[in-house]
Enzyme design. Structure first.
Site, mmCIF file in Angstrom:
data_model
loop_
_atom_site.group_PDB
_atom_site.id
_atom_site.type_symbol
_atom_site.label_atom_id
_atom_site.label_comp_id
_atom_site.label_asym_id
_atom_site.label_seq_id
_atom_site.Cartn_x
_atom_site.Cartn_y
_atom_site.Cartn_z
ATOM 1 N N HIS A 106 17.517 -29.282 -55.103
ATOM 2 C CA HIS A 106 17.255 -29.002 -53.686
ATOM 3 C C HIS A 106 17.942 -30.051 -52.815
ATOM 4 C CE1 HIS A 106 14.444 -28.884 -50.094
ATOM 5 N NE2 HIS A 106 14.733 -27.605 -50.244
ATOM 6 N N GLU A 157 21.089 -26.214 -54.395
ATOM 7 C CA GLU A 157 20.477 -25.539 -53.238
ATOM 8 C C GLU A 157 20.844 -26.305 -51.987
ATOM 9 O OE1 GLU A 157 17.795 -24.647 -49.998
ATOM 10 O OE2 GLU A 157 18.097 -26.597 -50.957
ATOM 11 N N ASP A 189 21.695 -25.845 -47.302
ATOM 12 C CA ASP A 189 21.458 -25.163 -46.028
ATOM 13 C C ASP A 189 22.761 -25.149 -45.241
ATOM 14 O OD1 ASP A 189 18.297 -25.368 -46.185
ATOM 15 O OD2 ASP A 189 19.103 -27.365 -46.587
ATOM 16 N N HIS A 247 20.555 -29.322 -43.103
ATOM 17 C CA HIS A 247 19.284 -28.610 -43.026
ATOM 18 C C HIS A 247 18.725 -28.515 -41.607
ATOM 19 C CE1 HIS A 247 14.853 -28.326 -43.000
ATOM 20 N NE2 HIS A 247 15.065 -27.431 -43.945
#
Length: 261
Positions: free
Chosen positions: A20, A49, A51, A64
């Site tokens: 993440h 992972e 954004d 993010h």
């Protein structure tokens, strides 16, 4: 590829382990930087992972927050800064903010799960996916089902996608009693559900909910789990993937369970 065939992104004999925002060792703060993703890959992670947000001049950035204040030495909304301005900022005082194009070029063998954070990112995202032929390497996710579908509708090839807020709500609230064929129709463009263990007081991930997801042909991935006993418990329930900030701990669990060799 027919709907019954597994998508390459999700075709795995073992549960998936997602780093993440990459891996920032305890005490560091370099999330969503190339250094963080490099650290995760060095631990053995094949799935990253992240954004995606868009600069004021239309460049897709790996970031993010809506604003720069928490994670960088800058301030204000990322959407109000050009690529040139963003390139002068540093994450954790050291690392530059990467563009999405830099990320996919830097790690050509990894698979990337990303959350599309703004509508301005749809067109540049589709352009990068098509130019780099990323269809088998990515999972398109967004809390907005409309934004997620906007990306999918423009791609020339079927691509894995995780349900947005309304898709997840439909599964959580209705899967226990709604006829399966209705849910399949509602979730026709969803390949996996990426969910928290709980939503307030409502348990989301249980043995029964995992079973119901599998009956619908969906994978169930859980975020964001930073505790080894909880990782083991979720894998024991049959979940198909775990996302973590503690990639070091999840790597240990993957080895302990024999998922990684």
């Amino acid at each position: 590829m027919s709907p019954a065939e597994p998508l390459p992104y999700l075709d795995s004999a073992v549960p998936l382990a997602f780093a993440h925002r990459g891996f920032s060792p305890p005490g560091s703060a370099v999330e969503n930087s190339l250094q963080a993703f490099r650290a995760a890959v060095e631990l053995g992670f094949d799935y990253l992972e992240t954004d995606l947000r868009t600069s004021s001049d239309g460049v897709l950035m790996v970031f993010h927050d809506e604003t720069l204040d928490r994670a960088t030495d800058g301030s204000g909304k990322i959407s109000e800064h050009t690529l040139a301005e963003l390139s002068r900022l540093r994450i954790g005082g050291a690392e530059p903010i990467p563009s999405f194009e830099q990320l996919v070029a830097e790690f050509p063998e990894t698979k990337i799960n990303f959350d599309v954070k703004d509508s301005a990112g749809v067109a540049p995202l589709v352009e990068i996916i098509e130019r780099f032929s990323l269809h088998d390497r990515i999972c398109v996710a967004s809390f907005s089902d409309a934004r997620r579908r906007s990306v999918l509708s423009r791609l020339r090839k079927r691509t894995a996608s995780s349900g947005g807020m309304w898709s997840i709500a439909a599964f959580v609230l209705f899967s226990a009693w709604t006829p399966r064929r209705w849910l399949k129709r509602l979730l026709h463009d969803v390949d996996c559900l990426q969910v928290p263990v709980r939503a307030g007081i409502l348990p989301v991930v249980t043995r029964k909910s995992v079973h119901r997801a599998h009956l619908l042909g969906l994978k169930l991935h859980v975020w964001t789990i930073n505790d080894k006993p909880e990782m083991h418990r979720l894998f024991d329930l049959g979940v198909d993937g775990v996302m973590t900030d503690r990639a070091d701990l999840l790597a240990e669990v993957m080895h302990e369970r024999g998922y990684w060799h």
